[in-house]
Design an enzyme around this catalytic site. Structure first.
Site, PDB file in Angstrom:
ATOM      1  N   LYS A 196      -3.470  10.788   5.425  1.00  0.00           N
ATOM      2  CA  LYS A 196      -3.150  10.121   6.680  1.00  0.00           C
ATOM      3  C   LYS A 196      -2.065  10.949   7.365  1.00  0.00           C
ATOM      4  O   LYS A 196      -0.916  10.986   6.915  1.00  0.00           O
ATOM      5  CB  LYS A 196      -2.637   8.703   6.450  1.00  0.00           C
ATOM      6  CG  LYS A 196      -3.580   7.816   5.598  1.00  0.00           C
ATOM      7  CD  LYS A 196      -3.188   7.827   4.157  1.00  0.00           C
ATOM      8  CE  LYS A 196      -3.768   6.717   3.317  1.00  0.00           C
ATOM      9  NZ  LYS A 196      -5.162   6.470   3.316  1.00  0.00           N
ATOM     10  N   HIS A 253      -8.671  11.412   2.270  1.00  0.00           N
ATOM     11  CA  HIS A 253      -7.822  10.229   2.152  1.00  0.00           C
ATOM     12  C   HIS A 253      -6.448  10.443   2.785  1.00  0.00           C
ATOM     13  O   HIS A 253      -5.648   9.518   2.874  1.00  0.00           O
ATOM     14  CB  HIS A 253      -7.676   9.861   0.667  1.00  0.00           C
ATOM     15  CG  HIS A 253      -7.095   8.519   0.408  1.00  0.00           C
ATOM     16  ND1 HIS A 253      -5.858   8.336  -0.161  1.00  0.00           N
ATOM     17  CD2 HIS A 253      -7.578   7.282   0.667  1.00  0.00           C
ATOM     18  CE1 HIS A 253      -5.603   7.048  -0.269  1.00  0.00           C
ATOM     19  NE2 HIS A 253      -6.624   6.377   0.229  1.00  0.00           N
ATOM     20  N   ASP A 262       1.549  17.143  20.161  1.00  0.00           N
ATOM     21  CA  ASP A 262       2.093  18.234  20.983  1.00  0.00           C
ATOM     22  C   ASP A 262       2.900  19.262  20.202  1.00  0.00           C
ATOM     23  O   ASP A 262       3.720  19.963  20.764  1.00  0.00           O
ATOM     24  CB  ASP A 262       2.969  17.652  22.103  1.00  0.00           C
ATOM     25  CG  ASP A 262       2.149  16.939  23.165  1.00  0.00           C
ATOM     26  OD1 ASP A 262       0.929  17.167  23.229  1.00  0.00           O
ATOM     27  OD2 ASP A 262       2.725  16.142  23.925  1.00  0.00           O
ATOM     28  N   HIS A 317       0.822  -1.209   0.000  1.00  0.00           N
ATOM     29  CA  HIS A 317       0.000   0.000   0.000  1.00  0.00           C
ATOM     30  C   HIS A 317       0.862   1.268   0.000  1.00  0.00           C
ATOM     31  O   HIS A 317       0.353   2.374   0.152  1.00  0.00           O
ATOM     32  CB  HIS A 317      -0.902  -0.045   1.244  1.00  0.00           C
ATOM     33  CG  HIS A 317      -2.016   0.938   1.253  1.00  0.00           C
ATOM     34  ND1 HIS A 317      -2.110   1.950   2.199  1.00  0.00           N
ATOM     35  CD2 HIS A 317      -3.092   1.092   0.445  1.00  0.00           C
ATOM     36  CE1 HIS A 317      -3.191   2.654   1.984  1.00  0.00           C
ATOM     37  NE2 HIS A 317      -3.810   2.169   0.927  1.00  0.00           N
ATOM     38  N   ASP A 367      16.700  10.552  -8.597  1.00  0.00           N
ATOM     39  CA  ASP A 367      18.156  10.722  -8.481  1.00  0.00           C
ATOM     40  C   ASP A 367      18.662  10.523  -7.059  1.00  0.00           C
ATOM     41  O   ASP A 367      19.777  10.952  -6.734  1.00  0.00           O
ATOM     42  CB  ASP A 367      18.595  12.104  -8.989  1.00  0.00           C
ATOM     43  CG  ASP A 367      18.547  12.203 -10.515  1.00  0.00           C
ATOM     44  OD1 ASP A 367      18.565  11.138 -11.168  1.00  0.00           O
ATOM     45  OD2 ASP A 367      18.484  13.320 -11.041  1.00  0.00           O
ATOM     46  N   LYS A 378       3.297   4.460  -1.083  1.00  0.00           N
ATOM     47  CA  LYS A 378       3.389   5.455  -2.143  1.00  0.00           C
ATOM     48  C   LYS A 378       4.747   6.126  -2.004  1.00  0.00           C
ATOM     49  O   LYS A 378       4.979   6.912  -1.081  1.00  0.00           O
ATOM     50  CB  LYS A 378       2.285   6.516  -2.052  1.00  0.00           C
ATOM     51  CG  LYS A 378       0.879   5.990  -2.319  1.00  0.00           C
ATOM     52  CD  LYS A 378       0.207   5.494  -1.081  1.00  0.00           C
ATOM     53  CE  LYS A 378      -1.228   5.068  -1.369  1.00  0.00           C
ATOM     54  NZ  LYS A 378      -1.833   4.354  -0.237  1.00  0.00           N
TER      55      LYS A 378
END
Length: 475
Positions: free
Chosen positions: A395, A393, A400, A220, A227, A222
């Site tokens: 996340k 979508h 703090d 899952h 380079d 991404k």
């Protein structure tokens, strides 16, 4: 015995159901959380044969033996990244929350915290894609992409065209796409990339064979690395924001420069080896890093290739250590007992706890299950925001004001245990403030739930939510 008699067959079927129930009682609880075991055993009690078939397909969170053998070689592959970034490693000393967190993340994911980074947050969908394409167009040596979803729509075509241009300049381009996440487009994407000279592979292809691997153990992540100097990670895939009819996704991506990009490169190289058996030496695909900014950062890979629930362990630890504020945004929220207790305890001791989830549901059963947790969280003082402008979508987590997390992991059992995920942890007041500002913008587009209003929803809705919660550890 006359086996053509209906009563005999009924007796045999009844006996088989009880055999399945008894065997599941013995097998299911082994090395499984109480919540997950409860879900499987409830399913086995009411539907023994469907439970058995489902358990054979997706009941064991493990890969086939050949992949496990390759996983054992990963520590050797990662040594190059550790050596390459050693000058930027931060010492482990003292007892502050930040220092203790850095040490925990290193033990969970093998990568140390590094100084000298620049982290840019990209909440705008199109600008994030355009920035990635611009970096690909500037590439001189390597472009590496790993995405759960890679489509052949207008967004995917733009990225594939950039990759083709890079290949014509002599740049080596490698792409990994998940077999299930990219299933509707995967064949066309692989064909088009291969035709343009890109080395492209499907991650965890589904093959019908005896003793099949679990089809729901997915990559899952991404990740994009250009380079070895510029990296991308977060929630956004290579697909149009409105690829689901009637739903527009809101995402969040972190663009990195500096030594922490080497850690993203190492995660890609490890996944590349697991799928192709080709070893990419970090020394060959990553330049000597120089300081790009003041941010301390660290990459945490997680999933079945690692020994425990890494990202969940980190989140639970940070919630218990928080003294002022905890904010999380997630499209899917199905906590286990430990995370639920951590959130409730933090709110009860005065920590300002916020959870931002979407009003829009793209997975109905998951949405019903997560709604079943709202009552007890609200009762403990947790603030729940229902985002109303599309599907949130993104996340992200802030703790703090000093620690922030951006990555691919949802707050559910699947992301914590089954999926391969990646998270970027930053230890920087300014970057965390920017991340919190982005979370606050989600507050402004959300409805703050009121406990008294929430409790008057229809009884049939509550029943559906509670039924979905019974199987939530299996979702």
């Amino acid at each position: 015995m006359h086996f053509n008699e209906g009563g005999t067959w009924a007796l045999l079927y009844l006996a088989s159901e009880w055999i399945i129930r008894l065997v599941m009682v013995i097998v299911v609880p082994v090395r499984r959380s109480p919540d997950a075991a409860k879900g499987w055993l409830l399913l086995a009690f009411f539907l023994p044969w469907p439970a058995l078939v489902l358990y054979i397909l997706i009941g064991r969170p493990s890969y086939p033996s050949w992949r496990i053998e390759r996983v054992l070689q990963l520590p050797g592959l990662l040594r190059g990244a550790l050596a390459r970034t050693a000058p930027f490693s931060l010492p482990v000393a003292g007892s502050s929350v930040v220092v203790e967190t850095r040490e925990l993340v290193e033990k969970l994911g093998r990568f140390p915290a590094l100084s000298g980074n620049q982290v840019e947050l990209l909440p705008d969908y199109d600008k994030s894609i355009n920035a990635l394409i611009a970096d690909i167009d500037r590439a001189e040596k390597h472009v590496h992409l790993l995405y759960f979803i890679f489509s052949d729509d207008r967004i995917g075509q733009k990225v594939m065209e950039a990759l083709a241009r890079a290949v014509t300049r002599g740049v080596t381009c490698r792409v990994l796409i998940d077999a299930v996440g990219s299933r509707p487009w995967g064949r066309n994407v692989i064909a088009q990339l291969t035709a343009s000279g890109v080395s492209a592979h499907v991650v965890l292809p589904i093959k019908l064979r005896w003793h099949p691997a679990r089809v729901d153990l997915r990559n899952h992540r991404k990740i994009a690395v250009i380079d070895g100097r510029v990296g991308y990670t977060g929630s956004q895939n290579i697909v149009a924001s409105d690829f689901k009819p009637g739903i527009v996704n809101r995402e969040l991506v972190a663009r990195t420069q500096g030594p922490v990009t080497t850690q993203l490169q190492a995660v890609f190289a490890a996944d590349w080896f697991l799928e192709t058996q080709e070893t990419l030496l970090i020394e060959d695909i990553t330049p000597e890093q120089v300081s790009a900014g003041p941010v301390q950062a660290q990459v945490l890979p997680s999933g079945p290739d690692y020994p425990g629930s890494e990202i969940e362990s980190l989140i639970v630890t940070l919630i218990y250590g928080a003294y002022k504020r905890v904010v999380m945004t997630t499209p899917y929220f199905i906590p286990d007992a430990s995370l639920l207790k951590a959130l409730e305890t933090a709110a009860l001791r005065g920590v300002d706890v916020h959870i931002v989830v979407s009003r829009v549901a793209d997975h109905r059963l998951v949405n019903l299950a997560q709604r079943s947790y709202y009552d007890e969280l609200l009762d403990a003082g947790v603030k729940i925001h229902l985002f109303g402008e599309g599907l949130l979508h993104a996340k992200s987590f802030t703790f703090d004001g000093g620690i922030g997390i951006v990555g691919s992991s949802n707050v559910d059992i699947r992301s914590f245990i089954l999926n391969s995920e990646v998270s970027l942890i930053v230890y920087d007041q300014e970057t965390t403030a920017r991340l919190y500002a982005e979370q606050e913008s989600c507050f402004a587009s959300s409805e703050l739930l009121d406990l008294s209003v929430w409790r008057v929803r229809p009884a049939v809705v509550k029943l559906c939510e509670n039924l979905a919660r019974l199987i939530s550890p299996l979702l």
